[in-house]
Design a protein around this motif. Structure first.
Motif, short mmCIF file in Angstrom:
data_model
loop_
_atom_site.label_atom_id
_atom_site.label_comp_id
_atom_site.label_asym_id
_atom_site.label_seq_id
_atom_site.Cartn_x
_atom_site.Cartn_y
_atom_site.Cartn_z
N VAL A 1 0.85 -1.19 0.00
CA VAL A 1 0.00 0.00 0.00
C VAL A 1 0.89 1.24 0.00
CG1 VAL A 1 -1.71 1.33 1.30
CG2 VAL A 1 -1.90 -1.18 1.16
N ALA A 2 0.65 2.11 -0.98
CA ALA A 2 1.38 3.38 -1.05
C ALA A 2 0.83 4.33 -0.01
CB ALA A 2 1.25 3.98 -2.45
N ILE A 3 1.73 4.91 0.77
CA ILE A 3 1.36 5.87 1.81
C ILE A 3 2.17 7.14 1.55
CG2 ILE A 3 1.26 6.34 4.28
CD1 ILE A 3 1.16 3.27 4.67
N ARG A 4 1.47 8.19 1.19
CA ARG A 4 2.15 9.44 0.85
C ARG A 4 1.82 10.53 1.87
NH1 ARG A 4 -2.14 11.78 -0.86
NH2 ARG A 4 -3.63 10.95 -2.32
N PRO A 5 2.78 11.37 2.15
CA PRO A 5 2.52 12.48 3.06
C PRO A 5 1.32 13.30 2.59
CG PRO A 5 4.86 12.33 2.59
CD PRO A 5 4.17 11.38 1.65
N GLY A 6 0.46 13.65 3.53
CA GLY A 6 -0.73 14.44 3.22
C GLY A 6 -1.98 13.63 2.95
N ALA A 7 -1.84 12.35 2.61
CA ALA A 7 -3.01 11.49 2.39
C ALA A 7 -3.72 11.28 3.73
CB ALA A 7 -2.59 10.15 1.80
N MET A 8 -4.99 10.99 3.70
CA MET A 8 -5.74 10.67 4.92
C MET A 8 -5.57 9.19 5.25
SD MET A 8 -7.21 13.12 6.55
CE MET A 8 -8.42 12.27 7.54
#
Length: 174
Positions: free
Chosen positions: A155-162
């Motif tokens: 799972v991609a987790i990017r800064p700013g995502a909820m």
């Protein structure tokens, strides 16, 4: 509802559930196409069973200096996601760092790795998910990276995502 399963509600079991808590199962039913689900089985270890917020990230390995420094800054309701490469050999957060997160307004911390002081952390008003615990301290060199895209369990987790977390799991905005 847990009463139908013969279990007491969370408030009776001692878990803190925010009145505006969002259950990940309900959220997935509503918005599944917009969300990714982390299937890795994280343990719910903090005083808040449900938490959510915009993501901040750290990538580190057996070194918690960046975790300590970031959680000492204003969190403004954010959730810190730490990719510790799944290592359970050392803890990336203990009770003092978790207390700092509370004092600085963080909603929660998700650690792909271990914590320590789990009884004390369970008593703090903070959401915490981690793979487990280990009393061994980590290095304090500051090795790693802050606010970088992560991938945990595909799972991609990017800064700013909820991100939304509860005892059922973790959902991340695509």
């Amino acid at each position: 509802m847990c009463e139908s399963l013969g279990e007491p509600p969370p408030c009776i079991r001692g878990e803190s559930v925010n009145a505006s808590a969002v259950n990940t199962a309900d959220l997935y039913d509503e918005r599944g196409g917009e969300l990714d689900s982390v299937s890795l089985q994280f343990q719910s270890l903090g005083g808040h069973s449900h938490f959510r917020g915009p993501v901040r990230t750290i990538r580190c390995f057996e070194d918690n200096a960046l975790v300590k420094s970031v959680l000492a800054t204003p969190g403004n309701g954010s959730v810190l996601v730490v990719d510790g490469a799944g290592s359970l050999r050392t803890a990336l957060m203990g009770d003092l760092i978790a207390a700092s997160a509370v004092a600085n307004g963080w909603a929660g911390v998700v650690i792909n790795g271990a914590i320590r002081d789990r009884i004390a952390i369970a008593g703090l008003p903070l959401g915490v998910k981690a793979l487990g615990s280990n009393p061994r301290k980590s290095a304090k060199e500051g090795a790693g990276a802050v606010d970088v895209p992560l991938e945990i369990d595909g799972v991609a987790i990017r800064p700013g995502a909820m991100i939304w977390c509860d005892p059922d799991g973790i959902l991340v905005e695509r």
